[in-house]
Design an enzyme around this catalytic site. Structure first.
Site, mmCIF file in Angstrom:
data_model
loop_
_atom_site.group_PDB
_atom_site.id
_atom_site.type_symbol
_atom_site.label_atom_id
_atom_site.label_comp_id
_atom_site.label_asym_id
_atom_site.label_seq_id
_atom_site.Cartn_x
_atom_site.Cartn_y
_atom_site.Cartn_z
ATOM 1 N N THR A 44 -2.974 5.387 -3.976
ATOM 2 C CA THR A 44 -1.871 6.173 -3.423
ATOM 3 C C THR A 44 -0.589 5.971 -4.222
ATOM 4 O O THR A 44 0.179 6.897 -4.406
ATOM 5 C CB THR A 44 -1.608 5.769 -1.964
ATOM 6 O OG1 THR A 44 -1.642 4.349 -1.883
ATOM 7 C CG2 THR A 44 -2.678 6.319 -1.069
ATOM 8 N N THR A 45 -0.380 4.744 -4.714
ATOM 9 C CA THR A 45 0.852 4.475 -5.462
ATOM 10 C C THR A 45 0.832 5.229 -6.783
ATOM 11 O O THR A 45 1.802 5.893 -7.150
ATOM 12 C CB THR A 45 0.986 2.966 -5.744
ATOM 13 O OG1 THR A 45 0.672 2.261 -4.560
ATOM 14 C CG2 THR A 45 2.375 2.622 -6.179
ATOM 15 N N ASP A 102 -8.919 0.160 2.282
ATOM 16 C CA ASP A 102 -8.931 0.737 0.927
ATOM 17 C C ASP A 102 -10.218 0.386 0.204
ATOM 18 O O ASP A 102 -10.843 1.236 -0.423
ATOM 19 C CB ASP A 102 -7.731 0.219 0.118
ATOM 20 C CG ASP A 102 -6.444 0.910 0.544
ATOM 21 O OD1 ASP A 102 -6.510 1.641 1.543
ATOM 22 O OD2 ASP A 102 -5.408 0.726 -0.097
ATOM 23 N N ASP A 122 0.860 -1.176 0.000
ATOM 24 C CA ASP A 122 0.000 0.000 0.000
ATOM 25 C C ASP A 122 0.897 1.227 0.000
ATOM 26 O O ASP A 122 1.667 1.431 0.935
ATOM 27 C CB ASP A 122 -0.875 -0.044 1.260
ATOM 28 C CG ASP A 122 -1.758 1.175 1.384
ATOM 29 O OD1 ASP A 122 -2.309 1.584 0.349
ATOM 30 O OD2 ASP A 122 -1.886 1.725 2.479
#
Length: 559
Positions: free
Chosen positions: A99-100, A403, A66
């Site tokens: 997020t990545t 998530d 994550d």
């Protein structure tokens, strides 16, 4: 350009010595720092991304892919790279997933902008071009690519949850967890005073219990507490519960330290002792007098009070987590009480501060006892109890669930989805390239670079899947180009929803395949990436004041 500055230098002004870096040099440094951060995350993007193992200074191990978790555990010292870390954290708060990709996008935008600035294009021009590109991209995404959730029904929500889980540890069991996540989110729906439907992620409590396999996790309608009743003699099931949430220590009152009492009659000592225990008992009786039959407190309850509770047939739980109690108070319509004193200085307990629930039971799950608050009156709540082999796995499962829950919440609140798997980025890239050619100003260069930067997502996705990225991305672009060139009624318009299927290594219709993401998450990540890239691009000077040196001389104490 780096010049040592001292007070003697007339231009140095107020500086007592420091390091100044400016122009191309500082830009290169910023790009370098951001590239370093994004390279760490690069290999963890997508359904076939790899995990990272992070060991902190105490030796605690975290295994995750994550983006936000990885970055929050890194000790990043460069100020520009820190901006990316806060960007990922913000994306995690706002949207919960993606997020990545947002970090990869921001660093790619910055790198390409730096190339343009090297070619004598002013940063302001680049920023204006980027802004325009982002605005156009968001408009195009909302108009052309998004599909309303109502058309696709509940299956759509399950697919959104599956897409979010596909890159996490739950990917293998997504057919089991996705419906569970959707049910949990639908169970906690509330309508606020303005009539909008809200789905608070916090109302879904996730508990972790060792043992069994991931597939034996289950969802409970109600709020689960990881505590047990304070005494074995208490009831473990109470119907029609009236719940008192306290933040008070229900133990015998002791004299405060430093209070001296001079006594000349030993019987008075006994009276004082008796009064000490009486004070707390009075409190307990006041609480029970309002009809409370479930008492939850964050502090302790001593044996004296336990006896009262047992005799009254009530259930008391001590040492609960404060945030759990806050949520239970909100869900049951109660109030959390931190002191029984009212404005007149007397101790009272109002019945109005009790929460109501249909039943409160203590159930045994694996080796742990859990207390479930079922049928909460005001806000319905649900809990998911995760099972798994070890701590690392459970932690990672919890992150994946968080998530997925956030993504389902966003989908339900915004009501539209876009195809995932690099489809959006490729479509926007083609659209912006065509859009750039219609402009006669310098901004078109920046827009063309923005279009190319978007391709970093499908490229990285296919690279992580050990597929030929050049080949796949070229094929995908050809499809999207055909789709955008086709007239409105042409069946070729369907090609817009094509994205990558990374397991088979081919291009498929991702809307049909059920690879979906909420539109708002894509729009937010584009905007956040743009903001981060532009704020770093604006920097053309960095001045680091050197820390003052400690006096190294002898201080007269032999130190």
């Amino acid at each position: 350009m780096s010049a040592q500055m001292y007070q003697r230098d007339p231009r140095a002004g107020l500086f007592l010595g420091g390091q100044r870096t400016s122009g191309a040099e500082i830009r290169d440094q910023n790009v370098m720092a951001c590239q370093t951060v994004s390279n760490i995350l690069k290999s963890s993007l997508g359904p076939v991304g790899l995990d990272k193992m992070l060991v902190d200074n105490v030796g605690d191990v975290t295994i995750t892919n994550d983006g936000a978790t990885i970055l929050s555990l890194l000790e990043v010292s460069h100020p520009a790279a820190r901006i990316l870390v806060s960007l990922a954290t913000q994306q995690d708060k706002e949207v919960g997933d993606g997020t990545t990709s947002v970090v990869l996008l921001a660093s790619e935008l910055l790198r390409r902008a730096n190339e343009l600035v090297r070619n004598k294009i002013h940063p302001t021009t680049v920023i204006t071009g980027y802004r325009l590109a982002c605005k156009e991209a968001c408009r195009f995404m909302a108009d052309q690519l998004s599909t309303k959730v109502d058309k696709l029904g509940r299956g759509c929500l399950v697919n959104v949850a599956k897409t979010s889980m596909s890159s996490k540890i739950l990917a293998a069991d997504d057919d089991f967890f996705a419906p569970m996540v959707v049910d949990a989110m639908l169970a906690v729906m509330t309508v606020n005073p303005r009539g909008e439907k809200k789905y608070p992620v916090k109302a879904v409590n996730v508990l972790k219990a060792h043992g069994k396999s991931a597939r034996e996790s289950f969802m409970v309608k109600g709020y689960a507490l990881n505590c047990t009743v304070a005494s074995q003699a208490m009831k473990t099931r109470i119907q029609g519960a009236k719940i008192a949430c306290l933040d008070i220590n229900l133990a015998k009152q002791r004299m405060h330290l430093g209070v001296h009492i001079t006594i000349d009659d030993p019987e008075q000592l006994e009276a004082i002792r008796a009064r000490e225990s009486e004070i707390t008992l009075e409190r307990v009786r006041k609480i029970l007098a309002t009809g409370a039959n479930v008492i939850l407190t964050t502090k302790g309850i001593d044996d004296l009070c336990l006896k009262e509770f047992i005799e009254a047939g009530a259930m008391a739980v001590r040492r609960c987590r404060k945030e759990d109690l806050r949520r239970i108070a909100r869900a049951t319509g109660g109030t959390m009480i931190s002191s029984l004193a009212n404005l007149e200085g007397e101790e009272t307990f109002e019945a109005s501060s009790l929460g109501h629930a249909e039943e409160v039971v203590q159930e045994r799950i694996s080796d742990d006892e859990l207390i479930l608050v079922k049928g909460t009156k005001v806000v319905s709540s649900s809990s998911i109890i995760l099972r798994g082999a070890n701590d690392y796995m459970l932690d990672e499962m919890e992150r994946a669930l968080h998530d997925a829950l956030s993504i389902v919440k966003r989908t339900l609140e915004s009501g539209s989805v876009v195809p995932g798997g690099g489809a959006v980025e490729t479509a926007l890239s083609i659209y912006l390239e065509n859009f750039a050619t219609t402009l006669g100003s310098r901004e078109q260069l920046a827009i063309a670079e923005f279009a190319n930067a978007l391709l970093t997502i499908p490229k990285t996705l296919s690279m992580n899947a050990a597929k030929d990225s050049t080949d796949l991305v070229a094929k995908l672009r050809a499809y999207h180009n055909a789709a955008q060139a086709a007239p409105t009624s042409d069946p070729k318009r369907k090609l817009m929803f094509y994205g990558l299927d990374l397991l088979k290594g081919e291009v498929v219709d991702n809307r049909e395949a059920g690879v979906l993401e909420p539109t708002i998450s894509k729009i937010k990540s584009l905007k956040s990436a743009l903001e981060a890239a532009t704020s770093l691009l604006r920097i053309d000077d960095s001045i680091v004041v050197q820390p003052e040196e400690r006096g190294g001389g002898d201080d007269g104490h032999g130190h």
